[in-house]
Design an enzyme around this catalytic site. Structure first.
Site, PDB file in Angstrom:
ATOM      1  N   ASP A   1       0.838  -1.205   0.000  1.00 48.30           N
ATOM      2  CA  ASP A   1       0.000   0.000   0.000  1.00 48.30           C
ATOM      3  C   ASP A   1       0.874   1.257   0.000  1.00 48.30           C
ATOM      4  O   ASP A   1       0.367   2.376  -0.113  1.00 48.30           O
ATOM      5  CB  ASP A   1      -1.016  -0.006   1.151  1.00 48.30           C
ATOM      6  CG  ASP A   1      -0.369  -0.032   2.513  1.00 48.30           C
ATOM      7  OD1 ASP A   1       0.869  -0.174   2.602  1.00 48.30           O
ATOM      8  OD2 ASP A   1      -1.100   0.092   3.521  1.00 48.30           O
ATOM      9  N   ASP A  26      -1.102  -6.204  -0.145  1.00 47.21           N
ATOM     10  CA  ASP A  26      -1.474  -5.545   1.112  1.00 47.21           C
ATOM     11  C   ASP A  26      -2.972  -5.351   1.207  1.00 47.21           C
ATOM     12  O   ASP A  26      -3.620  -4.939   0.238  1.00 47.21           O
ATOM     13  CB  ASP A  26      -0.824  -4.157   1.180  1.00 47.21           C
ATOM     14  CG  ASP A  26       0.402  -4.123   2.070  1.00 47.21           C
ATOM     15  OD1 ASP A  26       0.567  -5.027   2.917  1.00 47.21           O
ATOM     16  OD2 ASP A  26       1.210  -3.190   1.913  1.00 47.21           O
ATOM     17  N   LYS A  72      -1.176  -9.469   2.957  1.00 41.17           N
ATOM     18  CA  LYS A  72      -0.433  -8.985   4.135  1.00 41.17           C
ATOM     19  C   LYS A  72      -1.328  -8.009   4.877  1.00 41.17           C
ATOM     20  O   LYS A  72      -2.021  -7.206   4.251  1.00 41.17           O
ATOM     21  CB  LYS A  72       0.877  -8.309   3.732  1.00 41.17           C
ATOM     22  CG  LYS A  72       1.626  -7.709   4.939  1.00 41.17           C
ATOM     23  CD  LYS A  72       3.056  -7.291   4.614  1.00 41.17           C
ATOM     24  CE  LYS A  72       3.204  -5.953   3.948  1.00 41.17           C
ATOM     25  NZ  LYS A  72       2.665  -4.798   4.726  1.00 41.17           N
ATOM     26  N   GLU A 123      -1.428  -5.510   8.699  1.00 36.15           N
ATOM     27  CA  GLU A 123      -0.616  -4.930   9.774  1.00 36.15           C
ATOM     28  C   GLU A 123      -1.244  -5.228  11.130  1.00 36.15           C
ATOM     29  O   GLU A 123      -2.459  -5.145  11.286  1.00 36.15           O
ATOM     30  CB  GLU A 123      -0.496  -3.412   9.572  1.00 36.15           C
ATOM     31  CG  GLU A 123       0.217  -3.045   8.278  1.00 36.15           C
ATOM     32  CD  GLU A 123       0.404  -1.537   8.101  1.00 36.15           C
ATOM     33  OE1 GLU A 123       0.035  -0.754   9.007  1.00 36.15           O
ATOM     34  OE2 GLU A 123       0.926  -1.143   7.030  1.00 36.15           O
ATOM     35  N   GLU A 163       9.258  -4.136  10.594  1.00 39.69           N
ATOM     36  CA  GLU A 163       9.662  -2.837  10.050  1.00 39.69           C
ATOM     37  C   GLU A 163      10.185  -1.932  11.163  1.00 39.69           C
ATOM     38  O   GLU A 163       9.515  -1.711  12.175  1.00 39.69           O
ATOM     39  CB  GLU A 163       8.469  -2.163   9.334  1.00 39.69           C
ATOM     40  CG  GLU A 163       8.849  -0.810   8.734  1.00 39.69           C
ATOM     41  CD  GLU A 163       7.867  -0.281   7.692  1.00 39.69           C
ATOM     42  OE1 GLU A 163       6.906  -0.991   7.338  1.00 39.69           O
ATOM     43  OE2 GLU A 163       8.098   0.848   7.226  1.00 39.69           O
TER      44      GLU A 163
HETATM   45  O1  KIV Z   1       3.483  -1.160   1.647  1.00 42.47           O
HETATM   46  C1  KIV Z   1       4.662  -1.503   1.725  1.00 42.47           C
HETATM   47  O2  KIV Z   1       5.499  -1.131   0.888  1.00 42.47           O
HETATM   48  C2  KIV Z   1       5.068  -2.344   2.847  1.00 42.47           C
HETATM   49  C3  KIV Z   1       6.526  -2.633   2.981  1.00 42.47           C
HETATM   50  C4  KIV Z   1       7.205  -1.436   3.514  1.00 42.47           C
HETATM   51  C5  KIV Z   1       6.799  -3.823   3.807  1.00 42.47           C
HETATM   52  O3  KIV Z   1       4.269  -2.750   3.618  1.00 42.47           O
END
Ligand code: KIV
Length: 274
Positions: A49, A88, A118, A120, A186
């Site tokens: 994202d 994401d 993915k 968070e 991160e």
């Molecule tokens: O959105 C993204 O680029 C990420 C990476 C920084 C892991 O989540």
């Protein structure tokens, strides 16, 4: 996992099985040509994202929508043959609870062809991760600096220092127990990233964490020097495409204004069928 050993599209289980082996290589991608460039070199490619900030000029990732992720996910999928594509879940698409998360994760996977999502969050997302995994959706977790929580974290700061260390170890254990196949760390101190890597059974993917993680990921526009609005200290630029591109555009503009641009009729004459 060496690029030459790849014979088929990698699956989340291949990534999980790389724990403790040759470090996993990953970058973000948002377009077909970028995905094509990285396919032979990356074990997995993340449609991050971060696209909102690096391609759309948004001030944070909070304004990224499902439709944006789907559009970029489809483009990236067209450029990949062997690397696993992870996508994401954007802010607001999963935090309400497992059912909302399933609905949106299923849509992302069905419409883009991604092999995993993915999201968070640590222990507070464990129930959602378990719900998704039990229903056929492989999940990569992401803790430490979680940009979608920037307003509660108070900035893009290093996470997991001092008293927050134990909570982060607990978060890593919780997402592992919930069934995540890999964990992005991160901007956490190297010693904490190393401890998490030693303590959990799934690969850790560092970004501003530790070289001891089981893999690394960078935002492609950061490592190519294309995104120049700011640069995190941990980012190494392997190219300077932003400044090179600006210089090329300046040279083009100067040639056009000086009428020094290649004569078009010669170009067309050379190309005319014989
Ligand atoms: O959105 C993204 O680029 C990420 C990476 C920084 C892991 O989540």
């Amino acid at each position: 996992m060496s690029a030459t050993a790849k014979k088929r599209s990698l699956m989340p289980d291949d990534i999980r099985a790389a724990k403790g082996g040759t470090p996993l290589v990953s970058l973000t991608a948002y377009t077909t040509p970028m995905a094509q460039m990285m396919d032979a070199h990356c074990d997995f490619v993340l449609v991050g994202d971060s696209v909102g900030m690096v391609l759309h000029g948004l001030p944070s990732t909070l304004g990224v929508t499902m439709d944006m992720m789907i559009m970029h996910g489809k483009a990236v999928a067209r450029g990949l043959n062997t690397a696993l594509m992870v996508i994401d879940m954007p802010f607001g698409s999963y935090e309400e609870g497992p059912s909302q998360a399933f609905r949106n994760a299923a849509r992302l996977m069905a419409e883009t062809g991604a092999g995993a999502v993915k999201l968070e969050g640590g222990a507070q997302m464990a129930e959602t991760i378990a719900f998704l995994v039990a229903r056929g959706i492989p999940v990569m977790a992401h803790i430490g600096l979680t940009p979608q929580s920037i307003n509660t974290l108070g900035g893009y700061k290093v996470q997991g220092r001092g008293a927050a260390r134990e909570a982060m170890l607990a978060d890593a254990a919780a997402v592992t127990d919930a069934g995540a196949f890999a964990l992005v760390l991160e901007k956490v101190p190297a010693s904490l990233a190393d401890d998490i890597t030693a303590q959990i059974a799934i690969p850790t993917i560092g970004i501003g964490a530790s070289a001891g993680c089981d893999g690394q990921i960078l935002v492609v526009d950061d490592m190519l020097g294309l995104f120049t609005a700011f640069k995190a200290k941990f980012v190494k630029r392997y190219a300077h495409l932003g400044t090179d591109g600006a210089a090329a555009i300046e040279a083009y503009a100067a040639e056009v204004r000086a009428r020094a641009f290649p004569a078009q009729e010669h170009v067309f004459a050379d190309e005319a069928p014989k």
